[in-house]
Design a protein around this motif. Structure first.
Motif, PDB file in Angstrom:
ATOM      1  N   ASN A   1       0.874  -1.164   0.000  1.00 10.51           N
ATOM      2  CA  ASN A   1       0.000   0.000   0.000  1.00 10.51           C
ATOM      3  C   ASN A   1       0.915   1.219   0.000  1.00 10.51           C
ATOM      4  OD1 ASN A   1      -1.608   2.203   0.683  1.00 10.51           O
ATOM      5  ND2 ASN A   1      -2.886   1.049   2.099  1.00 10.51           N
ATOM      6  N   ALA A   2       0.866   2.019  -1.060  1.00  9.18           N
ATOM      7  CA  ALA A   2       1.791   3.144  -1.207  1.00  9.18           C
ATOM      8  C   ALA A   2       1.700   4.127  -0.046  1.00  9.18           C
ATOM      9  CB  ALA A   2       1.518   3.870  -2.515  1.00  9.18           C
ATOM     10  N   GLU A   3       0.562   4.162   0.641  1.00 11.46           N
ATOM     11  CA  GLU A   3       0.382   5.106   1.741  1.00 11.46           C
ATOM     12  C   GLU A   3       0.888   4.555   3.071  1.00 11.46           C
ATOM     13  OE1 GLU A   3      -3.723   6.117   1.651  1.00 11.46           O
ATOM     14  OE2 GLU A   3      -3.632   6.985  -0.357  1.00 11.46           O
ATOM     15  N   ALA A   4       1.331   3.283   3.066  1.00 10.74           N
ATOM     16  CA  ALA A   4       1.878   2.673   4.288  1.00 10.74           C
ATOM     17  C   ALA A   4       2.815   1.543   3.864  1.00 10.74           C
ATOM     18  CB  ALA A   4       0.764   2.142   5.183  1.00 10.74           C
ATOM     19  N   LEU A   5       3.975   1.899   3.319  1.00 11.34           N
ATOM     20  CA  LEU A   5       4.925   0.906   2.816  1.00 11.34           C
ATOM     21  C   LEU A   5       5.504   0.074   3.956  1.00 11.34           C
ATOM     22  CD1 LEU A   5       6.793   3.118   0.174  1.00 11.34           C
ATOM     23  CD2 LEU A   5       5.004   1.419  -0.258  1.00 11.34           C
ATOM     24  N   SER A   6       5.734  -1.191   3.684  1.00  5.20           N
ATOM     25  CA  SER A   6       6.210  -2.099   4.726  1.00  5.20           C
ATOM     26  C   SER A   6       7.732  -2.102   4.862  1.00  5.20           C
ATOM     27  CB  SER A   6       5.721  -3.523   4.425  1.00  5.20           C
ATOM     28  OG  SER A   6       6.303  -4.021   3.228  1.00  5.20           O
ATOM     29  N   TYR A   7       8.433  -1.388   4.007  1.00  6.19           N
ATOM     30  CA  TYR A   7       9.887  -1.417   4.002  1.00  6.19           C
ATOM     31  C   TYR A   7      10.476  -0.378   4.972  1.00  6.19           C
ATOM     32  CZ  TYR A   7       9.755  -4.388  -0.148  1.00  6.19           C
ATOM     33  OH  TYR A   7       9.532  -5.427  -1.027  1.00  6.19           O
ATOM     34  N   PRO A   8      11.694  -0.626   5.441  1.00  2.00           N
ATOM     35  CA  PRO A   8      12.361   0.347   6.319  1.00  2.00           C
ATOM     36  C   PRO A   8      12.910   1.527   5.517  1.00  2.00           C
ATOM     37  CG  PRO A   8      13.829  -1.496   5.898  1.00  2.00           C
ATOM     38  CD  PRO A   8      12.503  -1.854   5.271  1.00  2.00           C
ATOM     39  N   GLU A   9      13.461   2.493   6.202  1.00  2.00           N
ATOM     40  CA  GLU A   9      14.053   3.656   5.540  1.00  2.00           C
ATOM     41  C   GLU A   9      15.207   3.240   4.634  1.00  2.00           C
ATOM     42  OE1 GLU A   9      15.189   6.719   8.234  1.00  2.00           O
ATOM     43  OE2 GLU A   9      13.238   6.778   9.252  1.00  2.00           O
ATOM     44  N   ASN A  10      15.325   3.933   3.507  1.00  2.00           N
ATOM     45  CA  ASN A  10      16.450   3.746   2.578  1.00  2.00           C
ATOM     46  C   ASN A  10      16.558   2.305   2.049  1.00  2.00           C
ATOM     47  OD1 ASN A  10      17.241   6.476   3.067  1.00  2.00           O
ATOM     48  ND2 ASN A  10      18.262   5.802   4.945  1.00  2.00           N
ATOM     49  N   ALA A  11      15.438   1.659   1.841  1.00  3.87           N
ATOM     50  CA  ALA A  11      15.448   0.261   1.401  1.00  3.87           C
ATOM     51  C   ALA A  11      15.754   0.118  -0.088  1.00  3.87           C
ATOM     52  CB  ALA A  11      14.107  -0.397   1.720  1.00  3.87           C
ATOM     53  N   PHE A  12      15.413   1.132  -0.904  1.00  5.94           N
ATOM     54  CA  PHE A  12      15.636   1.084  -2.345  1.00  5.94           C
ATOM     55  C   PHE A  12      16.335   2.362  -2.792  1.00  5.94           C
ATOM     56  CE2 PHE A  12      11.951  -1.564  -1.523  1.00  5.94           C
ATOM     57  CZ  PHE A  12      12.182  -2.692  -2.310  1.00  5.94           C
ATOM     58  N   ASP A  13      17.032   2.249  -3.920  1.00  3.06           N
ATOM     59  CA  ASP A  13      17.616   3.459  -4.500  1.00  3.06           C
ATOM     60  C   ASP A  13      16.511   4.367  -5.036  1.00  3.06           C
ATOM     61  OD1 ASP A  13      20.493   3.005  -4.221  1.00  3.06           O
ATOM     62  OD2 ASP A  13      20.176   1.331  -5.598  1.00  3.06           O
ATOM     63  N   TYR A  14      15.581   3.769  -5.801  1.00  6.18           N
ATOM     64  CA  TYR A  14      14.517   4.555  -6.434  1.00  6.18           C
ATOM     65  C   TYR A  14      13.170   3.852  -6.282  1.00  6.18           C
ATOM     66  CZ  TYR A  14      18.119   7.291  -8.876  1.00  6.18           C
ATOM     67  OH  TYR A  14      19.170   8.106  -9.170  1.00  6.18           O
TER      68      TYR A  14
END
Length: 300
Positions: A109-122
């Motif tokens: 859900n783009a409004e509540a992503l399950s990933y931590p900070e800085n998980a992807f470059d883009y």
């Protein structure tokens, strides 16, 4: 709450359009037929080419949001970068994985992503932001999860780029709201799936970046909105009068947009969390991006 109803409606949208696995597979197989360049594919290439300056480096990790079919992640994967496709519902993405369109996928859900900070470059959010019931929540989530930046490709708010019409709407609106709505007919636009069409503006994203003390934004204008029912079956070649007509209309729209007479249909917006290197900046400029440096907050 309304946003919960919106999530449910959107997650079921593609099941209504393609109710069986056979229909989903047939649609994906049509996409995989590289010998058939349809108008639908040709129009999508206009979007995807805007990513190329960020795909030259092959070591980046990407997350695609609202990537129902996996086509966004596929384009990134084909460039040699890594990408995970995501959507509210992943039944289509599971089939796309079976057809080797994508490598990995997840529910997000783009409004509540399950990933931590800085998980992807883009993060790429293509033609999905305008569906979100709480789009600003998604902006902050994207900024949290990326290391380098995120990319939005969405309809542009046209009236903000037409100062005469905006001034006229403001004057008329002071006396009659109903009359101002006649002048600005798509002021409140909704789609059948139930969402308000949330259009982008450059100024809106400049303020967002400045508020978070981010270093830079970049914008490119596109005119790819010539889709019609049957575009995925109609061929993109010079023997097709429909295709030639679309090419002419697009050339005229591109010219008028470049001259500033009318706004472009779509805004491709890059919001950077860190300042890109000089090579990336050069590639962005060559690709037609306008780069805007955000002044640092002098009080922090």
């Amino acid at each position: 709450m309304f946003n919960l109803d919106s999530y449910e409606k959107h997650s079921q949208w593609y099941h209504q359009k393609f109710p069986t696995e056979e229909l989903k597979s047939a649609y994906l197989k049509g996409h995989l037929d590289t010998k058939r360049l349809t108008i639908g594919k040709w129009l999508q290439q206009i979007f995807f080419r805007s990513l190329n300056p960020l795909l030259i480096n092959k070591n980046h990790t990407w997350l695609t949001l609202g990537d129902a079919y996996g086509f966004d992640a596929q384009y990134i994967l084909n460039s040699g970068n890594r990408a995970i496709a995501s959507d509210l519902d992943t039944e289509f993405l599971g089939i796309a994985q079976k057809h080797q369109i994508i490598e990995d996928f997840c529910v997000q859900n783009a409004e509540a992503l399950s990933y931590p900070e800085n998980a992807f470059d883009y993060i790429l959010c293509k033609e999905s932001y305008h569906h979100f019931p709480r789009p600003y929540a998604a902006l902050y989530e994207m900024a949290r999860v990326v290391k380098k930046g995120f990319i939005l490709m969405e309809p542009q708010d046209p009236v903000l780029k037409m100062p005469f019409l905006l001034g006229l709407v403001n004057i008329v609106g002071a006396f009659s709201d109903s009359l101002s709505r006649r002048l600005w007919k798509n002021r409140f636009s909704y789609e059948p799936v139930g969402n308000f069409v949330y259009k982008l503006s450059e100024r809106e994203l400049e303020k967002f970046a400045a508020g978070l003390n981010l270093p830079m934004v970049a914008f490119k204008k596109l005119n790819p909105n010539f889709y019609f029912e049957g575009a995925n079956e109609s061929m993109a070649n010079k023997r097709n009068l429909k295709f030639l007509s679309i090419c002419f209309k697009k050339q005229m729209r591109d010219l008028l947009s470049k001259l500033g007479i009318i706004p472009a249909q779509v805004l491709c917006a890059l919001v950077f969390k860190t300042t890109p290197d000089e090579r990336t900046l050069k590639d962005l400029r060559l690709a037609g991006y306008q780069i805007i440096k955000i002044p640092s907050n002098p009080f922090l």
